[in-house]
Design a protein around this motif. Structure first.
Motif, PDB file in Angstrom:
ATOM      1  N   THR A 123     -53.099  36.888 117.935  1.00 43.92           N
ATOM      2  CA  THR A 123     -52.127  37.144 119.008  1.00 43.92           C
ATOM      3  C   THR A 123     -52.499  38.391 119.806  1.00 43.92           C
ATOM      4  O   THR A 123     -52.197  38.470 121.008  1.00 43.92           O
ATOM      5  N   TRP A 124     -53.151  39.361 119.170  1.00 49.00           N
ATOM      6  CA  TRP A 124     -53.648  40.543 119.894  1.00 49.00           C
ATOM      7  C   TRP A 124     -54.663  40.116 120.949  1.00 49.00           C
ATOM      8  O   TRP A 124     -54.627  40.588 122.093  1.00 49.00           O
ATOM      9  N   VAL A 125     -55.550  39.214 120.592  1.00 47.80           N
ATOM     10  CA  VAL A 125     -56.551  38.717 121.539  1.00 47.80           C
ATOM     11  C   VAL A 125     -55.874  37.941 122.664  1.00 47.80           C
ATOM     12  O   VAL A 125     -56.174  38.140 123.847  1.00 47.80           O
ATOM     13  N   LEU A 126     -54.950  37.053 122.308  1.00 43.21           N
ATOM     14  CA  LEU A 126     -54.257  36.272 123.331  1.00 43.21           C
ATOM     15  C   LEU A 126     -53.473  37.148 124.299  1.00 43.21           C
ATOM     16  O   LEU A 126     -53.393  36.862 125.492  1.00 43.21           O
ATOM     17  N   SER A 127     -52.917  38.226 123.803  1.00 36.63           N
ATOM     18  CA  SER A 127     -52.064  39.084 124.634  1.00 36.63           C
ATOM     19  C   SER A 127     -52.841  39.792 125.732  1.00 36.63           C
ATOM     20  O   SER A 127     -52.234  40.368 126.643  1.00 36.63           O
ATOM     21  N   ASP A 128     -54.160  39.749 125.682  1.00 34.39           N
ATOM     22  CA  ASP A 128     -54.960  40.386 126.730  1.00 34.39           C
ATOM     23  C   ASP A 128     -54.964  39.587 128.021  1.00 34.39           C
ATOM     24  O   ASP A 128     -55.380  40.078 129.060  1.00 34.39           O
ATOM     25  N   GLY A 129     -54.477  38.364 127.956  1.00 35.47           N
ATOM     26  CA  GLY A 129     -54.433  37.535 129.156  1.00 35.47           C
ATOM     27  C   GLY A 129     -53.192  37.805 129.993  1.00 35.47           C
ATOM     28  O   GLY A 129     -52.085  37.946 129.473  1.00 35.47           O
ATOM     29  N   PRO A 137     -42.375  38.760 126.198  1.00 31.52           N
ATOM     30  CA  PRO A 137     -41.288  37.908 125.705  1.00 31.52           C
ATOM     31  C   PRO A 137     -40.586  37.177 126.840  1.00 31.52           C
ATOM     32  O   PRO A 137     -40.606  37.632 127.983  1.00 31.52           O
ATOM     33  N   HIS A 138     -39.934  36.075 126.525  1.00 32.50           N
ATOM     34  CA  HIS A 138     -39.289  35.268 127.551  1.00 32.50           C
ATOM     35  C   HIS A 138     -38.186  36.046 128.267  1.00 32.50           C
ATOM     36  O   HIS A 138     -37.995  35.870 129.476  1.00 32.50           O
ATOM     37  N   TYR A 139     -37.483  36.874 127.548  1.00 31.61           N
ATOM     38  CA  TYR A 139     -36.433  37.693 128.171  1.00 31.61           C
ATOM     39  C   TYR A 139     -37.087  38.978 128.657  1.00 31.61           C
ATOM     40  O   TYR A 139     -37.341  39.903 127.888  1.00 31.61           O
ATOM     41  N   ARG A 140     -37.359  39.056 129.939  1.00 30.15           N
ATOM     42  CA  ARG A 140     -38.212  40.110 130.480  1.00 30.15           C
ATOM     43  C   ARG A 140     -37.662  41.530 130.332  1.00 30.15           C
ATOM     44  O   ARG A 140     -38.435  42.474 130.131  1.00 30.15           O
ATOM     45  N   PRO A 141     -36.345  41.775 130.418  1.00 25.73           N
ATOM     46  CA  PRO A 141     -35.853  43.149 130.211  1.00 25.73           C
ATOM     47  C   PRO A 141     -36.227  43.725 128.855  1.00 25.73           C
ATOM     48  O   PRO A 141     -36.240  44.947 128.681  1.00 25.73           O
ATOM     49  N   ALA A 142     -36.550  42.873 127.877  1.00 28.36           N
ATOM     50  CA  ALA A 142     -36.952  43.367 126.555  1.00 28.36           C
ATOM     51  C   ALA A 142     -38.263  44.129 126.615  1.00 28.36           C
ATOM     52  O   ALA A 142     -38.560  44.936 125.725  1.00 28.36           O
ATOM     53  N   VAL A 143     -39.049  43.903 127.667  1.00 26.73           N
ATOM     54  CA  VAL A 143     -40.344  44.586 127.791  1.00 26.73           C
ATOM     55  C   VAL A 143     -40.153  46.087 127.992  1.00 26.73           C
ATOM     56  O   VAL A 143     -40.952  46.886 127.505  1.00 26.73           O
ATOM     57  N   PHE A 149     -35.415  44.886 123.056  1.00 27.19           N
ATOM     58  CA  PHE A 149     -36.490  44.125 122.412  1.00 27.19           C
ATOM     59  C   PHE A 149     -36.131  43.794 120.967  1.00 27.19           C
ATOM     60  O   PHE A 149     -36.262  42.644 120.536  1.00 27.19           O
ATOM     61  N   LEU A 150     -35.688  44.778 120.211  1.00 26.21           N
ATOM     62  CA  LEU A 150     -35.365  44.559 118.804  1.00 26.21           C
ATOM     63  C   LEU A 150     -34.185  43.606 118.636  1.00 26.21           C
ATOM     64  O   LEU A 150     -34.180  42.757 117.735  1.00 26.21           O
ATOM     65  N   PHE A 151     -33.193  43.730 119.507  1.00 23.01           N
ATOM     66  CA  PHE A 151     -32.038  42.838 119.429  1.00 23.01           C
ATOM     67  C   PHE A 151     -32.448  41.404 119.763  1.00 23.01           C
ATOM     68  O   PHE A 151     -32.038  40.443 119.089  1.00 23.01           O
ATOM     69  N   TYR A 152     -33.268  41.255 120.782  1.00 19.52           N
ATOM     70  CA  TYR A 152     -33.765  39.934 121.173  1.00 19.52           C
ATOM     71  C   TYR A 152     -34.559  39.301 120.039  1.00 19.52           C
ATOM     72  O   TYR A 152     -34.369  38.116 119.708  1.00 19.52           O
ATOM     73  N   MET A 234     -45.070  33.952 117.353  1.00 19.29           N
ATOM     74  CA  MET A 234     -44.389  34.266 118.604  1.00 19.29           C
ATOM     75  C   MET A 234     -43.931  35.717 118.664  1.00 19.29           C
ATOM     76  O   MET A 234     -44.029  36.368 119.714  1.00 19.29           O
ATOM     77  N   MET A 235     -43.441  36.225 117.564  1.00 19.63           N
ATOM     78  CA  MET A 235     -42.887  37.578 117.576  1.00 19.63           C
ATOM     79  C   MET A 235     -43.985  38.630 117.723  1.00 19.63           C
ATOM     80  O   MET A 235     -43.801  39.640 118.413  1.00 19.63           O
ATOM     81  N   LEU A 236     -45.142  38.401 117.108  1.00 18.44           N
ATOM     82  CA  LEU A 236     -46.255  39.328 117.296  1.00 18.44           C
ATOM     83  C   LEU A 236     -46.815  39.231 118.709  1.00 18.44           C
ATOM     84  O   LEU A 236     -47.207  40.249 119.298  1.00 18.44           O
ATOM     85  N   LEU A 237     -46.838  38.034 119.255  1.00 19.53           N
ATOM     86  CA  LEU A 237     -47.280  37.890 120.639  1.00 19.53           C
ATOM     87  C   LEU A 237     -46.333  38.628 121.579  1.00 19.53           C
ATOM     88  O   LEU A 237     -46.778  39.298 122.529  1.00 19.53           O
ATOM     89  N   ASP A 238     -45.038  38.529 121.330  1.00 21.95           N
ATOM     90  CA  ASP A 238     -44.057  39.298 122.104  1.00 21.95           C
ATOM     91  C   ASP A 238     -44.345  40.791 122.012  1.00 21.95           C
ATOM     92  O   ASP A 238     -44.302  41.518 123.009  1.00 21.95           O
ATOM     93  N   LEU A 239     -44.625  41.268 120.800  1.00 26.19           N
ATOM     94  CA  LEU A 239     -44.871  42.690 120.591  1.00 26.19           C
ATOM     95  C   LEU A 239     -46.124  43.157 121.311  1.00 26.19           C
ATOM     96  O   LEU A 239     -46.107  44.166 122.032  1.00 26.19           O
TER      97      LEU A 239
END
Length: 266
Positions: A123-129, A137-143, A149-152, A234-239
């Motif tokens: 997921t670290w590799v994928l997140s570079d894209g 994450p799908h809910y953008r304010p969490a970024v 983020f933690l609540f989401y 999914m959660m690591l990809l979000d992170l």
């Protein structure tokens, strides 16, 4: 001719009654009810339904997160809470028979310990894209807010408990008295069907993943191991995507990771 037709109808009625009597009640209920709860989750859990009919009384700033929470909550309710209650109340199963016990937790811990680092790297590799960073994450304010983020993600975890229990708990253990080891493949069918609208590589992998996770749960005699294995992807990809957006770091080597952590700390 009329008497012949009546005789045939009576014969078919007898066959129908014999067929129904031969059905296993628990297995029949589980497979039928699994389809019902999927329909309920997709219908009642729809985020647009929540926005139109339930969100009006909430402060505007809360509505976006609440809509995702509604979707996740409905999956947890209809995938975990309701199915587990039906097995307990209607069929008098104890937690271990429903896949809710700890089972072979040592094996489960070993598998998770070997698998999660692989997921973290992948997921670290994928997140570079850029495409991934724009979507997760799908809910953008969490970024931009760690509390959000933690609540989401906590709400998201309840979603995964519901998703995994429905197939790797309710269907797998609920049909095991009838199908035995073949229940692994029974639970993989609807799981794969629900991925049919995904990109084809993900759809194909859902077949392999569904069988593999079902086999692991069967071996461990507990559905809990499936939750971190599936949710972590999914959660690591979000992170990772959140960290990259917040720090602006690209690259997949250790230097890039160190830069992310340094900028985050600074």
């Amino acid at each position: 001719m009329l008497s012949s037709l009546v005789s045939r109808l009576r014969a078919e009625w007898r066959r129908l009654r014999q067929a129904l009597a031969a059905l296993d009640g628990q297995t029949t209920f589980v497979l039928t009810f699994a389809a019902v709860v999927v329909v309920l989750q997709f219908t009642l859990g729809d985020r647009e339904l929540f926005r139109q009919h339930l969100a009006a009384d909430l402060p505007p700033a809360w509505r976006g997160l609440a809509a995702w929470g509604w979707w996740f909550g409905m999956q947890g309710l209809f995938g975990f809470v309701v199915p587990a209650l039906t097995l307990w109340v209607l069929f008098d199963l104890d937690p271990t028979e429903m896949g809710l016990g700890l089972g072979e937790w040592r094996i489960a811990t070993l598998v998770a310990g070997l698998y999660l680092p692989v997921v973290a790297v992948g997921t670290w590799v994928l997140s570079d894209g850029a495409a991934f960073q724009q979507q997760y994450p799908h809910y953008r304010p969490a970024v931009r807010n760690w509390g959000t983020f933690l609540f989401y993600e906590a709400l998201f975890l309840f979603y995964w408990v519901g998703w995994e229990y429905l197939w790797r708990g309710f269907v797998l253990f609920g049909t095991a008295p009838t199908f035995g080891l073949n229940a692994i493949f029974v639970q993989a069918l609807p799981f794969a069907a629900l991925h049919v609208t995904k990109p084809w590589p993900e759809a194909v992998l859902s077949i392999v993943g569904g069988i593999a996770l079902g086999g692991l749960v069967w071996r461990c005699r507990s559905f809990w191991i499936a939750v971190p294995i599936h949710a972590a992807q999914m959660m690591l990809l979000d992170l990772w995507c959140t960290l990259r957006v917040r720090t602006g770091v690209s690259g997949v080597d250790l230097d890039a990771l160190a830069t992310v952590l340094t900028r985050l700390g600074g």
